[in-house]
Design a protein around this motif. Structure first.
Motif, short mmCIF file in Angstrom:
data_model
loop_
_atom_site.label_atom_id
_atom_site.label_comp_id
_atom_site.label_asym_id
_atom_site.label_seq_id
_atom_site.Cartn_x
_atom_site.Cartn_y
_atom_site.Cartn_z
N LEU A 1 0.83 -1.19 0.00
CA LEU A 1 0.00 0.00 0.00
C LEU A 1 0.86 1.24 0.00
CD1 LEU A 1 -2.64 -1.06 2.66
CD2 LEU A 1 -2.97 -0.98 0.20
N ALA A 2 0.43 2.27 -0.72
CA ALA A 2 1.16 3.52 -0.74
C ALA A 2 1.01 4.24 0.60
CB ALA A 2 0.67 4.42 -1.87
N ASN A 3 -0.20 4.12 1.17
CA ASN A 3 -0.48 4.82 2.42
C ASN A 3 -1.77 4.22 3.00
OD1 ASN A 3 -1.46 6.90 4.32
ND2 ASN A 3 0.23 8.10 3.51
N ASN A 4 -1.76 3.94 4.28
CA ASN A 4 -2.93 3.35 4.92
C ASN A 4 -4.03 4.37 5.21
OD1 ASN A 4 -1.33 1.10 4.93
ND2 ASN A 4 -1.73 0.57 7.05
N SER B 1 -11.05 1.46 -2.70
CA SER B 1 -9.88 0.74 -2.20
C SER B 1 -8.82 1.74 -1.75
CB SER B 1 -9.31 -0.15 -3.31
OG SER B 1 -8.03 -0.67 -2.96
N LEU B 2 -7.96 1.29 -0.83
CA LEU B 2 -6.73 2.03 -0.57
C LEU B 2 -5.87 1.94 -1.82
CD1 LEU B 2 -5.95 0.65 3.01
CD2 LEU B 2 -6.94 2.87 2.45
N ILE B 3 -4.94 2.88 -1.98
CA ILE B 3 -4.12 2.89 -3.19
C ILE B 3 -2.81 2.17 -2.95
CG2 ILE B 3 -5.18 5.03 -3.98
CD1 ILE B 3 -2.60 6.47 -3.23
N SER C 1 -4.09 -5.07 6.44
CA SER C 1 -3.25 -3.99 6.94
C SER C 1 -4.03 -3.20 7.98
CB SER C 1 -2.83 -3.07 5.78
OG SER C 1 -2.07 -1.99 6.27
N ARG C 2 -3.31 -2.63 8.94
CA ARG C 2 -3.96 -1.81 9.95
C ARG C 2 -4.45 -0.50 9.31
NH1 ARG C 2 -4.88 -1.05 15.14
NH2 ARG C 2 -4.71 1.01 16.08
N VAL C 3 -5.66 -0.11 9.65
CA VAL C 3 -6.26 1.08 9.06
C VAL C 3 -6.78 1.99 10.17
CG1 VAL C 3 -8.13 1.96 7.61
CG2 VAL C 3 -6.92 -0.13 6.96
N GLU C 4 -6.52 3.29 10.03
CA GLU C 4 -7.04 4.24 10.99
C GLU C 4 -7.88 5.27 10.23
OE1 GLU C 4 -3.55 5.58 13.03
OE2 GLU C 4 -3.35 3.72 14.17
N ARG C 5 -7.57 6.54 10.38
CA ARG C 5 -8.32 7.57 9.64
C ARG C 5 -7.96 7.51 8.16
NH1 ARG C 5 -8.39 14.04 11.17
NH2 ARG C 5 -9.68 14.73 9.41
N ILE C 6 -8.99 7.67 7.32
CA ILE C 6 -8.78 7.56 5.87
C ILE C 6 -9.37 8.78 5.17
CG2 ILE C 6 -9.23 6.22 3.79
CD1 ILE C 6 -9.63 3.80 5.58
N VAL C 7 -8.59 9.38 4.29
CA VAL C 7 -9.08 10.41 3.37
C VAL C 7 -9.32 9.72 2.04
CG1 VAL C 7 -8.50 12.51 2.10
CG2 VAL C 7 -7.84 12.28 4.52
N THR C 8 -10.50 9.92 1.47
CA THR C 8 -10.79 9.29 0.18
C THR C 8 -10.97 10.34 -0.90
OG1 THR C 8 -12.06 7.52 -0.88
CG2 THR C 8 -13.33 9.19 0.28
N ILE C 9 -10.47 10.02 -2.09
CA ILE C 9 -10.64 10.86 -3.27
C ILE C 9 -11.77 10.23 -4.08
CG2 ILE C 9 -9.54 11.92 -5.26
CD1 ILE C 9 -8.25 12.55 -2.50
N ALA C 10 -12.84 10.99 -4.28
CA ALA C 10 -14.03 10.46 -4.95
C ALA C 10 -13.99 10.75 -6.45
CB ALA C 10 -15.30 11.04 -4.34
N TYR C 11 -14.34 9.75 -7.22
CA TYR C 11 -14.41 9.85 -8.68
C TYR C 11 -15.85 9.65 -9.14
CZ TYR C 11 -9.33 9.72 -9.31
OH TYR C 11 -8.00 10.02 -9.31
N LEU C 12 -16.18 10.28 -10.24
CA LEU C 12 -17.53 10.21 -10.79
C LEU C 12 -17.49 9.77 -12.24
CD1 LEU C 12 -20.63 10.90 -10.68
CD2 LEU C 12 -19.98 13.23 -11.38
N SER C 13 -18.46 8.94 -12.62
CA SER C 13 -18.61 8.54 -14.02
C SER C 13 -20.08 8.51 -14.36
CB SER C 13 -17.98 7.16 -14.26
OG SER C 13 -18.09 6.80 -15.62
N LEU C 14 -20.43 9.06 -15.51
CA LEU C 14 -21.80 9.02 -16.03
C LEU C 14 -21.81 8.06 -17.22
CD1 LEU C 14 -22.63 12.85 -15.99
CD2 LEU C 14 -23.06 11.15 -14.21
#
Length: 243
Positions: A10-13, A53-55, A107-120
């Motif tokens: 993982l790049a970052n948890n 998913s995590l990246i 993997s251990r996971v704590e606070r997560i920032v997510t980047i949202a994507y949109l598709s039409l």
């Protein structure tokens, strides 16, 4: 089928991507959701979530979003655009969300920032052919229950973004429609996007002013009501009048 196994670290948890894929079936707006199975306090639970998913270390955000759709829904080459980041400290307050994600990602996971994507997208047979194999389903907006994490909020914000985006790029609406469509289908889509009824006569006047909505000679066949004329979206005319 939810292939969450990975060999690349993982790049970052704390960073993930989530994909909001919205389609229109001629009557309703629908969101593509996947089934999540987990265990909390010894009991098995089933609920739904957005594909996410995590990246990984060897991918950028856009690549991660495309991977997520392919691994979790089977969709390939879907046009995705970033629309917002979600970083509330309460995103991962539900223990079952954390337990499920830690087991899935190993993997251990704590606070997560997510980047949202949109598709039409257009909901058609080709697009939906293998979704059941991945336990991915089209769910009408009004039928969506409580989802994992803050995914209900992400969908709500996606709809706000669509309204803003369509004001600037009206052609985006036609990504949701079949190649040929009726005025009724287009009006229904506008009503769903803007959450308000539109007068039929006024809407026909609106269509007449859209040079890029081209009437066809062809009409509906085999319908119980009066056969409606078909229209098509002309991208060349659109690009010309929008310059």
């Amino acid at each position: 089928m939810q292939n969450m196994e990975h060999k690349t670290p993982l790049a970052n948890n704390h960073i993930s991507v989530d994909c909001v894929v919205i389609g229109f079936d001629g009557e309703q707006l629908k969101v593509l959701l996947i089934k999540r199975v987990g265990e909390e306090q010894g009991e098995i639970f089933h609920d739904m979530k957005l594909p996410g998913s995590l990246i990984y270390m060897d991918e950028d955000l856009d690549e991660a979003a495309q991977r997520v759709l392919n691994e979790l829904t089977g969709l390939k080459n879907v046009n995705l655009m970033q629309f917002k980041a979600f970083g509330s400290k309460n995103r991962t307050k539900d223990p079952k969300d954390i337990h499920w994600l830690e087991r899935a990602m190993q993997s251990r996971v704590e606070r997560i920032v997510t980047i949202a994507y949109l598709s039409l997208v257009k909901i058609d047979r080709a697009l939906s052919r293998n979704l059941a194999d991945f336990e991915a389903y089209w769910v009408a907006l009004q039928d969506i229950k409580a989802l994992a994490f803050d995914h209900n909020l992400i969908i709500k914000e996606a709809l706000v973004y669509i309204r803003q985006y369509v004001e600037i790029n009206p052609s985006a609406l036609f990504d949701l429609l079949p190649r040929k469509f009726t005025a009724s289908q287009l009006r229904t889509l506008y009503e769903l996007i803007y959450s308000k009824p539109i007068d039929v006569r006024n809407f026909h006047k609106k269509i007449a002013m859209m040079e890029y909505v081209v009437p066809l000679e062809e009409k509906q066949q085999g319908v119980a009501h009066r056969a409606a004329r078909y229209y098509r979206f002309d991208k060349k005319i659109y690009n010309k009048v929008r310059r």
